[in-house]
Design an enzyme around this catalytic site. Structure first.
Site, short mmCIF file in Angstrom:
data_model
loop_
_atom_site.label_atom_id
_atom_site.label_comp_id
_atom_site.label_asym_id
_atom_site.label_seq_id
_atom_site.Cartn_x
_atom_site.Cartn_y
_atom_site.Cartn_z
CG PHE A 147 -0.49 0.16 2.36
CD1 PHE A 147 -0.01 1.45 3.10
CD2 PHE A 147 0.44 -1.04 3.38
CE1 PHE A 147 0.43 1.66 4.18
CE2 PHE A 147 0.91 -0.93 4.66
CZ PHE A 147 0.98 0.47 5.06
CB CYS A 148 1.89 3.86 -1.66
SG CYS A 148 0.73 3.97 -3.27
CB THR A 149 -0.27 8.43 -0.63
OG1 THR A 149 0.75 8.47 0.06
CG2 THR A 149 -1.36 9.43 -0.25
CB ILE A 163 -3.42 5.27 2.90
CG1 ILE A 163 -2.45 4.32 2.92
CG2 ILE A 163 -4.23 6.00 3.96
CD1 ILE A 163 -1.19 4.98 3.63
#
EC number: 1.14.-.-
Length: 284
Positions: free
Chosen positions: A185-187, A214
């Site tokens: 996951f990331c932004t 996210i």
């Protein structure tokens, strides 16, 4: 005035970005938008903000203007609102990659790793395992300073300083991932998309990317199994699980994130220094 903040990316082959740049810049300026748009041979990555009429007009422009030959017809946007404009100016930049990994063989346009949506992920985390009974490990693909603002509970964090370090740290730590369902996951999804492909290519099984990152998770299920806020690359600094700006700020001197708690430190002087500055000075 309410400002609409849009984020989007799309991996698609582009061969006319030099011709597009001045035209896209002119359209953004005409609409009064601010932010950053990255154009590269592998696709587009953008963060823009402006009044609702302006952002709606720009979305229509990207999706339907003949200039783009339908390349962005299915482009999906993540939206949040703010009371003020988070960007100072409008930039349209040409890059080699829309997110730098230095792995030219990785081409998301040719095939993505499987993705998991927010509601399914929450159900897995509620249960402690995926639908097949495998334990789930959350893998943060962001830079260390972003992770420090907030991340998923018990997420793996290899303290990278830039995304191009990700392949090396995964190669060195792949034993942490064996026999588990790995959710990168990331932004907003762009980094974890490349990260998941890399892990699949080196033979790590049961790899997923968090669809929309996210911010999409916050939008759909709130902050379940997440602690803290989410760093964003604009003047809001961080968003909470309600997608509202927080009291965190960016240090003027060293660009570190200064949380409300850190702002209580005697080392924090607004516009001059912060605890990270003091720590760096002490280590020098």
């Amino acid at each position: 005035m309410t400002i609409v903040n849009l984020a989007a990316y799309h991996f698609v082959s582009l061969d006319a970005i030099e011709q597009w740049r001045p035209l896209v810049t002119a359209r953004c300026n005409e609409l009064g938008l601010r932010g950053t748009i990255l154009l590269a041979p592998e696709g587009i990555n953008l963060f823009i903000a402006g009044p609702r009429e302006a952002t709606d007009a720009f979305v229509d422009y990207l999706r339907h203007d003949p200039l783009f030959e339908g390349k962005f017809a299915t482009l999906q946007f993540k939206e949040s609102l703010s009371d003020s404009q988070p960007f100072r100016r409008m930039l349209v930049r040409l890059k080699r990659e829309i997110i730098t990994m230095k792995k030219p063989a990785i081409k998301p346009e040719l095939g993505r790793a499987p993705s998991v949506d927010a509601r399914t992920l929450k159900a897995w985390l509620d249960r402690g395992h995926d639908d097949d009974g495998r334990p789930v490990v959350m893998l943060d693909t962001r830079n260390a300073f972003e992770v420090d603002v907030g991340t998923f509970d018990d997420a793996l964090d290899y303290r990278i300083d830039k995304f191009s370090q990700f392949p090396e740290v995964i190669d060195a730590n792949r034993a942490d991932l064996e026999g588990k369902t790995v959710v990168s996951f990331c932004t907003g999804g762009i980094r974890c998309e490349k990260a998941a492909i890399h892990m699949k290519e080196i033979g790590i099984d049961h790899v997923y990317q968090l669809e929309g990152g996210i911010l999409k998770y916050f939008e759909e299920v709130g902050g379940a199994h997440y602690h803290g806020d989410c760093f964003v690359f604009d003047y809001r600094t961080a968003l909470n699980p309600q997608l509202q700006p927080t009291e965190s700020v960016t240090c003027f001197a060293c660009r570190a994130v200064v949380t409300p708690q850190a702002q209580q430190s005697p080392d924090y002087v607004p516009g001059k220094s912060c605890p990270a500055c003091a720590q760096a000075a002490a280590a020098a």
